[in-house]
Design an enzyme around this catalytic site. Structure first.
Site, mmCIF file in Angstrom:
data_model
loop_
_atom_site.group_PDB
_atom_site.id
_atom_site.type_symbol
_atom_site.label_atom_id
_atom_site.label_comp_id
_atom_site.label_asym_id
_atom_site.label_seq_id
_atom_site.Cartn_x
_atom_site.Cartn_y
_atom_site.Cartn_z
ATOM 1 N N TYR A 249 0.836 -1.193 0.000
ATOM 2 C CA TYR A 249 0.000 0.000 0.000
ATOM 3 C C TYR A 249 0.878 1.253 0.000
ATOM 4 C CZ TYR A 249 -3.840 -3.165 1.096
ATOM 5 O OH TYR A 249 -4.763 -4.187 1.049
ATOM 6 N N ASN B 87 -12.691 0.027 -5.688
ATOM 7 C CA ASN B 87 -12.411 -0.392 -7.060
ATOM 8 C C ASN B 87 -13.595 -1.184 -7.622
ATOM 9 O OD1 ASN B 87 -11.238 -1.267 -9.458
ATOM 10 N ND2 ASN B 87 -9.979 -2.816 -8.452
ATOM 11 N N CYS C 142 -6.313 -4.765 -7.714
ATOM 12 C CA CYS C 142 -6.112 -4.417 -6.311
ATOM 13 C C CYS C 142 -5.689 -5.646 -5.492
ATOM 14 C CB CYS C 142 -7.355 -3.755 -5.730
ATOM 15 S SG CYS C 142 -8.866 -4.701 -5.919
ATOM 16 N N HIS C 143 -5.912 -6.837 -6.031
ATOM 17 C CA HIS C 143 -5.460 -8.043 -5.331
ATOM 18 C C HIS C 143 -3.940 -8.126 -5.262
ATOM 19 C CE1 HIS C 143 -5.567 -9.313 -9.582
ATOM 20 N NE2 HIS C 143 -4.595 -10.150 -9.243
ATOM 21 N N GLU D 52 -1.552 -16.069 -10.730
ATOM 22 C CA GLU D 52 -0.753 -15.183 -11.582
ATOM 23 C C GLU D 52 0.741 -15.427 -11.454
ATOM 24 O OE1 GLU D 52 -3.740 -11.375 -12.047
ATOM 25 O OE2 GLU D 52 -2.121 -11.233 -10.577
#
Length: 161
Positions: A101, A124, A132-133, A159
């Protein structure tokens, strides 16, 4: 003026479908919800269940293992200049990576605004197109996610390959 909203839903390996709403080629709403629960932006006109081939191809590429495929899709969501800057920075996080963050706050030009970055994540409307993950706490762990920490963890693992 009638605004045509195209909605589509994709099966995912995460246990929840990915639903997407597109206006004029830009994703305006998306998330891991059933299509009937996808919020349609105010002022939208006719809603049609049609697949935007460009968006669908990018989603299929992402689900097929190309972690940065969703960054090729234009997005549009309302928000302050600060939130727009934060969301832009989130889109620059490579798939398979994370940023904190605080790092996102600094990249957006507000180094002391880590909590505000968390608020931007929470508001979001176009996850995972604005990923945002991929934003995690500097103290460790994965942090919170609107769709649950188990899904956030699964997305990060997916990912990373």
């Amino acid at each position: 003026m009638i605004v045509l909203v195209q909605v589509m839903q994709f099966a995912t390996p995460f246990g929840w479908p990915l639903s997407v709403a597109v206006v004029d080629g830009s994703v305006v709403s998306s998330g891991f919800v059933r299509i009937g629960n996808l919020p349609i932006p105010p002022g939208a006109g006719d809603v049609v269940r049609v697949v935007d081939t460009g968006v669908a191809a990018c989603v299929r590429d992402w689900l097929g293992g190309e972690p940065d495929a969703l960054s090729r899709v234009p997005v549009s969501q309302p928000g302050s200049p600060f939130r727009q800057a934060v969301w832009d920075q989130m889109r620059s996080i490579p798939g398979g990576s994370t940023s904190t963050y605080g790092q996102i706050a600094a990249m957006a030009g507000h180094a002391r605004a880590a909590r505000a970055v968390g608020a931007a994540c929470a508001s979001n409307r176009v996850a995972p197109f604005v990923p945002c993950h991929r934003v995690v706490p500097s103290a460790g762990g994965i942090g919170r996610y609107a769709y649950g920490s188990a899904l956030k963890s699964a997305l990060l693992e997916f990912e990373a390959g």
